[in-house]
Design an enzyme around this catalytic site. Structure first.
Site, PDB file in Angstrom:
ATOM      1  N   ASP A   8      64.215 113.011 160.945  1.00 39.21           N
ATOM      2  CA  ASP A   8      64.712 111.671 160.603  1.00 39.21           C
ATOM      3  C   ASP A   8      63.568 110.659 160.485  1.00 39.21           C
ATOM      4  O   ASP A   8      62.548 110.806 161.151  1.00 39.21           O
ATOM      5  CB  ASP A   8      65.715 111.234 161.684  1.00 39.21           C
ATOM      6  CG  ASP A   8      66.627 110.115 161.214  1.00 39.21           C
ATOM      7  OD1 ASP A   8      66.620 109.801 160.004  1.00 39.21           O
ATOM      8  OD2 ASP A   8      67.344 109.549 162.054  1.00 39.21           O
ATOM      9  N   HIS A  47      60.735 110.733 151.357  1.00 39.04           N
ATOM     10  CA  HIS A  47      61.237 112.117 151.368  1.00 39.04           C
ATOM     11  C   HIS A  47      60.149 113.081 150.888  1.00 39.04           C
ATOM     12  O   HIS A  47      60.059 114.209 151.374  1.00 39.04           O
ATOM     13  CB  HIS A  47      62.485 112.239 150.502  1.00 39.04           C
ATOM     14  CG  HIS A  47      63.646 111.443 151.028  1.00 39.04           C
ATOM     15  ND1 HIS A  47      64.030 111.484 152.360  1.00 39.04           N
ATOM     16  CD2 HIS A  47      64.508 110.578 150.425  1.00 39.04           C
ATOM     17  CE1 HIS A  47      65.073 110.681 152.533  1.00 39.04           C
ATOM     18  NE2 HIS A  47      65.383 110.111 151.382  1.00 39.04           N
ATOM     19  N   LEU A  61      59.332 134.914 161.121  1.00 40.93           N
ATOM     20  CA  LEU A  61      59.993 133.646 161.436  1.00 40.93           C
ATOM     21  C   LEU A  61      61.127 133.467 160.444  1.00 40.93           C
ATOM     22  O   LEU A  61      60.947 133.730 159.250  1.00 40.93           O
ATOM     23  CB  LEU A  61      58.977 132.493 161.289  1.00 40.93           C
ATOM     24  CG  LEU A  61      59.531 131.070 161.263  1.00 40.93           C
ATOM     25  CD1 LEU A  61      60.098 130.693 162.636  1.00 40.93           C
ATOM     26  CD2 LEU A  61      58.432 130.062 160.879  1.00 40.93           C
TER      27      LEU A  61
END
Ligand code: IPE
Ligand code: IPE
Ligand code: MG
Length: 243
Positions: free
Chosen positions: A27, A44, A138
């Site tokens: 965020d 962004h 991962l």
């Protein structure tokens, strides 16, 4: 943070227990951009760079699963230009990063309802998921058009449709119909930008997670911040209701 300092933190963190699964609410992109007099989409863009850094850091740390909250079911309320900008960025990111993910044995998965994602970005996603399907070091789970309440409701609906077995219903019955079925619950949840709420993220799976909130805005969050969060997690005493 200097590179050498980050390496030192990494070595330190690796001396303790490494959580298998870390979940992140990324965020603060908009506030980061506003602070620099830039458009939200620039925020962004910078946030996408942070994603790249955090995936590398997670791999170095030895996490098995990393869940990243990228777009919530509530984020459709944002202006159309921002929403389409976000999905365009995602396609660009995948086109650029999938080869590296493959090389580093990183698997891409998603949680959330992809059916509402625009067709182009959805095709890029499906391709990256398919190409990395055999990777195992991962697993990066990207939460897209994800909402925990919707996920739980959908799990209950699947249960109902499969013909409920005899009561009593067990938590495991619901669990195996969640988008995260088969993935261990996150042990640590990080939220950046100073907000201290879950915003409809993994409400079921975070039941016993340690929560870590930092003022750092997502585009400023780097490898050293992840290592610091893990070290803070290592100091916590987890009781799971026992003594
Ligand atoms: C997080 O940053 C990214 C998404 C929700 C897609 P925000 O866009 O929420 O940034 P702020 O909270 O407005 O600063
Ligand atoms: C949560 O952030 C969703 C993502 C990071 C994708 P928001 O910025 O949408 O959450 P609220 O609106 O502050 O609760
Ligand atoms: Mg926000």
């Amino acid at each position: 943070m200097q590179k050498a300092d980050a390496e030192k933190l990494l070595a330190q963190a690796r001396q303790g227990h490494i959580p298998q699964h870390v979940a992140v609410i990324m965020d603060g992109n908009g506030r980061w951009a506003a602070g620099k007099g830039l458009s939200r989409i620039k925020g962004h863009q910078a946030g996408a760079e942070s994603i790249r850094r955090i995936i590398t850091a997670a791999r170095k740390l030895g996490l098995r699963y990393l869940t990243l909250y990228a777009f919530s079911t509530e984020n459709w309320k944002r202006p159309q230009a921002e929403v389409s900008g976000l999905f365009r960025l995602m396609s660009k990111f995948l086109k650029k990063e999938t080869a590296d993910m493959l090389k580093n044995d990183i698997r891409l998965m998603t949680i959330g309802d992809l059916s509402r994602i625009p067709e182009g970005p959805r095709a890029s996603l499906e391709e990256s998921i398919r190409r990395t399907a055999e990777c195992r070091s991962l697993t990066v789970l990207v939460a897209l058009n994800y909402g925990a309440r919707q996920e739980i409701a959908a799990a209950c609906e699947k249960l109902l449709r499969s013909g409920l077995k005899d009561a009593p219903l067990q938590p495991e019955d619901i669990e195996k119909h969640l988008d995260t079925a088969g993935v261990p619950d996150p042990e640590l949840m990080i939220r950046t930008s100073g907000e201290q709420r879950l915003s409809n993220f993994l409400l079921w799976q975070l039941s016993y997670a340690e929560l870590y909130f930092t003022e750092t805005l997502w585009p400023d969050f780097g490898d050293a911040h992840l290592y610091e969060a893990v070290m803070e997690f290592q100091k916590r005493e987890r009781r799971f209701g026992g003594l």
